[in-house]
Design an enzyme around this catalytic site. Structure first.
Site, PDB file in Angstrom:
ATOM      1  N   ALA A 110       0.835  -1.215   0.000  1.00  0.00           N
ATOM      2  CA  ALA A 110       0.000   0.000   0.000  1.00  0.00           C
ATOM      3  C   ALA A 110       0.866   1.259   0.000  1.00  0.00           C
ATOM      4  O   ALA A 110       1.924   1.255   0.631  1.00  0.00           O
ATOM      5  CB  ALA A 110      -0.918   0.009   1.214  1.00  0.00           C
ATOM      6  N   PRO A 111       0.481   2.301  -0.717  1.00  0.00           N
ATOM      7  CA  PRO A 111      -0.765   2.479  -1.470  1.00  0.00           C
ATOM      8  C   PRO A 111      -0.755   1.891  -2.877  1.00  0.00           C
ATOM      9  O   PRO A 111      -1.759   1.982  -3.580  1.00  0.00           O
ATOM     10  CB  PRO A 111      -0.915   3.998  -1.534  1.00  0.00           C
ATOM     11  CG  PRO A 111       0.500   4.505  -1.514  1.00  0.00           C
ATOM     12  CD  PRO A 111       1.269   3.556  -0.646  1.00  0.00           C
ATOM     13  N   GLY A 112       0.343   1.319  -3.313  1.00  0.00           N
ATOM     14  CA  GLY A 112       0.285   0.623  -4.599  1.00  0.00           C
ATOM     15  C   GLY A 112       1.187   1.171  -5.687  1.00  0.00           C
ATOM     16  O   GLY A 112       1.095   0.748  -6.839  1.00  0.00           O
ATOM     17  N   LYS A 114       4.492   0.760  -6.209  1.00  0.00           N
ATOM     18  CA  LYS A 114       5.351  -0.285  -6.795  1.00  0.00           C
ATOM     19  C   LYS A 114       4.482  -1.354  -7.467  1.00  0.00           C
ATOM     20  O   LYS A 114       4.865  -1.912  -8.478  1.00  0.00           O
ATOM     21  CB  LYS A 114       6.237  -0.945  -5.738  1.00  0.00           C
ATOM     22  CG  LYS A 114       7.001   0.000  -4.850  1.00  0.00           C
ATOM     23  CD  LYS A 114       8.178   0.604  -5.508  1.00  0.00           C
ATOM     24  CE  LYS A 114       8.953   1.491  -4.544  1.00  0.00           C
ATOM     25  NZ  LYS A 114       8.179   2.434  -3.700  1.00  0.00           N
ATOM     26  N   GLU A 132      -0.796  -6.182   1.743  1.00  0.00           N
ATOM     27  CA  GLU A 132      -0.661  -5.113   2.734  1.00  0.00           C
ATOM     28  C   GLU A 132      -1.222  -5.615   4.054  1.00  0.00           C
ATOM     29  O   GLU A 132      -2.382  -5.995   4.139  1.00  0.00           O
ATOM     30  CB  GLU A 132      -1.412  -3.855   2.269  1.00  0.00           C
ATOM     31  CG  GLU A 132      -1.498  -2.754   3.300  1.00  0.00           C
ATOM     32  CD  GLU A 132      -0.148  -2.277   3.845  1.00  0.00           C
ATOM     33  OE1 GLU A 132       0.792  -2.057   3.066  1.00  0.00           O
ATOM     34  OE2 GLU A 132      -0.043  -2.141   5.088  1.00  0.00           O
ATOM     35  N   ARG A 137      -5.054   0.236   5.288  1.00  0.00           N
ATOM     36  CA  ARG A 137      -4.353   0.632   4.053  1.00  0.00           C
ATOM     37  C   ARG A 137      -4.698  -0.263   2.865  1.00  0.00           C
ATOM     38  O   ARG A 137      -4.281   0.011   1.736  1.00  0.00           O
ATOM     39  CB  ARG A 137      -2.833   0.632   4.295  1.00  0.00           C
ATOM     40  CG  ARG A 137      -2.407   1.754   5.251  1.00  0.00           C
ATOM     41  CD  ARG A 137      -0.959   1.667   5.638  1.00  0.00           C
ATOM     42  NE  ARG A 137      -0.013   1.754   4.537  1.00  0.00           N
ATOM     43  CZ  ARG A 137       0.436   2.882   4.000  1.00  0.00           C
ATOM     44  NH1 ARG A 137       0.029   4.039   4.456  1.00  0.00           N
ATOM     45  NH2 ARG A 137       1.309   2.862   3.016  1.00  0.00           N
ATOM     46  N   ARG A 206      12.370  -4.499  12.601  1.00  0.00           N
ATOM     47  CA  ARG A 206      11.148  -4.893  11.877  1.00  0.00           C
ATOM     48  C   ARG A 206      11.490  -5.345  10.453  1.00  0.00           C
ATOM     49  O   ARG A 206      10.981  -6.338   9.951  1.00  0.00           O
ATOM     50  CB  ARG A 206      10.172  -3.717  11.854  1.00  0.00           C
ATOM     51  CG  ARG A 206       8.848  -4.075  11.219  1.00  0.00           C
ATOM     52  CD  ARG A 206       7.796  -3.032  11.491  1.00  0.00           C
ATOM     53  NE  ARG A 206       8.287  -1.701  11.152  1.00  0.00           N
ATOM     54  CZ  ARG A 206       7.589  -0.581  11.337  1.00  0.00           C
ATOM     55  NH1 ARG A 206       6.397  -0.632  11.877  1.00  0.00           N
ATOM     56  NH2 ARG A 206       8.075   0.580  10.988  1.00  0.00           N
ATOM     57  N   CYS A 229      12.813   4.052   1.707  1.00  0.00           N
ATOM     58  CA  CYS A 229      12.916   5.469   1.357  1.00  0.00           C
ATOM     59  C   CYS A 229      13.622   6.190   2.507  1.00  0.00           C
ATOM     60  O   CYS A 229      13.265   7.290   2.878  1.00  0.00           O
ATOM     61  CB  CYS A 229      11.546   6.064   1.041  1.00  0.00           C
ATOM     62  SG  CYS A 229      10.384   5.883   2.371  1.00  0.00           S
TER      63      CYS A 229
END
Ligand code: SAM
Length: 450
Positions: A110-112, A114, A132, A137, A206, A229
């Site tokens: 999410a949000p999509g 990639k 997701e 989301r 994580r 990112c």
């Protein structure tokens, strides 16, 4: 821009970090880029725009338009995506044969962004599983993928460890990991409030858990793309080294053209890693590394119970509502009937038996008291169409439709009408003679006043 305390010192030892240029870039205008949907592309699109050099469909816009008010965005003609993220295209093109039929997992989808890129890159008979874990989301992921219009996509809502029931299933796995997000500070300064060294450490743990939990789902020779990112070495190069230590893998080098400004770093364990810096290439911060799994992974045999199939009578009545130049199979998803490619039918049933599948293929609609109630996905799909003419709306009416308002259209007959803008489907209305009902989903409605 006021960076969080300790942030710039944290970056200072990184090879391509240049303090004054980095800070300057953060005071400059944020570049705006979009990526066209090759299945819905207009021949007039993109002619005067500068292309994002590492992609085929990505373009920079001279300024930021009010995207929400552009019906083409809602028709899935393009996706607004930060240019660095489009580097995923190079990872795929340089490490796998995209003409093959591949099973691909986008684990943190999410949000999509990639996922829509992957869907455009993969062959039609490949299957993309966009997952997701966070329930709130999943809806935006579903909305974006439905608008993108591909049929070879399954949306799941699972924890990474749930994929352990699928050993060796995927030939490609993309982990665009949740991270400290420093690469997006320029675009979203509010993200700076969350930044701290301890938050980075939590992200690191994580990220490792996510990779370790899903590792068995990747086939031998399968490709893992790990991305963040973040600018932090801990979440990037150090994770590459951890992966190289932890698993039997090789790091895959990528060729980047000098003028793109993407920087290769070689990690301590001799891994290859790629960084987009906002002061070196036109985009935000992005990190990516590619691995090939070398260990022998057992593969789960695909056996299904052949559930969720539709009746012959339903299939027959579907023919009056749907047309397609390719052959289709049908599965029930709750009360909805979805079209999938025949070669994906047993794979999708198999996934439905093992994961929380939230959506698969293209939902055509539901049969209610012998009447077809079409779904928005049928109006937006690119591999199949409704069995009727598209009613073209002008811009004002398209916006009224997307606001879920009522409006009038001349010269249409009573009943379900497939409406669209510039030859691309947007959704459904039902014309009642003197008024119409607007079937645009409430949750997709434009709420903004422009
Ligand atoms: N790939 C997306 C795109 O390009 O649009 C962006 C993904 S974002 C960087 C990371 C995603 O990971 C978020 O959607 C977040 O909800 C999800 N996530 C958060 N915690 C997670 C976890 N423990 N396991 C898997 N995914 C997680």
């Amino acid at each position: 821009m006021e960076f969080p305390s300790g942030f710039l010192q944290h970056l200072a030892s990184l090879p391509d970090y240049e303090a004054s240029l980095f800070e300057q870039a953060h005071h400059a205008e944020v570049p705006v880029s979009i990526r066209y949907n090759p299945s819905k592309k207009k021949s007039s699109a993109s002619t005067e725009l500068t292309s994002v050099p590492w992609t085929t469909e990505g373009y920079y816009l001279p300024s930021r338009p009010l995207f929400t008010m552009d019906p083409l965005l809602h028709a899935g003609a393009y996706y607004v995506q930060e240019a660095g993220s489009m580097l995923l295209e190079q990872a795929l093109k340089q490490s796998v044969d995209l003409n093959q039929s591949l099973k691909v997992l986008d684990l943190c989808a999410a949000p999509g962004g990639k996922s829509t890129l992957l869907q455009s890159l993969l062959s039609a008979n490949s299957l993309l599983v966009a997952n997701e874990v966070i329930q709130s989301r999943v809806n935006i992921l579903k909305e974006n993928l439905i608008k993108w219009g591909g049929m070879n996509v399954v949306i799941t809502q699972n924890d990474p460890k749930d994929f352990q029931v699928l050993p060796g299933f995927f030939e490609v796995m993309v982990i665009d990991a949740p991270c400290s997000g420093s690469g997006l500070f320029r675009r979203d300064p509010s993200a700076m409030q969350e930044w701290s060294l301890s938050a980075i450490q939590l992200c690191v743990e994580r990220q490792r858990r996510i990779i370790a939990d899903t590792w068995s789902a990747l086939s031998t020779d399968g490709i893992l793309v790990y991305a963040t990112c973040s600018f932090s070495k801990e979440e990037n190069e150090a994770q590459v080294d951890w992966i190289l230590n932890q698993f039997d893998v090789e790091s895959v080098p990528l060729k980047m053209q000098e003028q793109w400004g993407i920087r290769q770093t070689i990690t301590e364990n001799h891994g290859y890693a790629y960084r987009c810096w906002p002061h070196l290439s036109k985009g935000e911060g992005f990190f990516m590394a590619v691995f090939r799994k070398k260990s022998i992974q057992e593969v789960i045999p695909i056996k299904t119970k052949n559930k969720n199939l539709i009746t012959a009578a339903t299939a027959q009545s579907l023919a009056s509502f749907v047309q397609s130049s390719i052959s289709l199979s049908w599965v029930m998803q709750g009360k909805y009937i979805a079209a999938v490619l025949p070669e994906h039918l047993s794979l999708i049933q198999f996934l439905m038996e093992r994961l929380r599948v939230r959506y698969a293929g293209v939902e055509a609609g539901q049969l209610l008291h012998n009447e077809w109630i079409p779904e928005p996905a049928l109006a937006l799909a690119s591999a199949m169409q409704p069995n009727r003419e598209l009613v073209e709306l002008d811009e004002n009416k398209a916006i009224a439709f997307l606001r879920k308002e009522s409006f009038m259209i001349e010269g249409v007959s009573k009943g379900w009408q497939w409406v669209g803008y510039q030859s691309l489907g947007l959704g459904w209305i039902k014309f009642l003679g003197n008024r119409l009902n607007n079937y645009h989903p409430s949750s997709w409605r434009i709420r903004m006043n422009a």
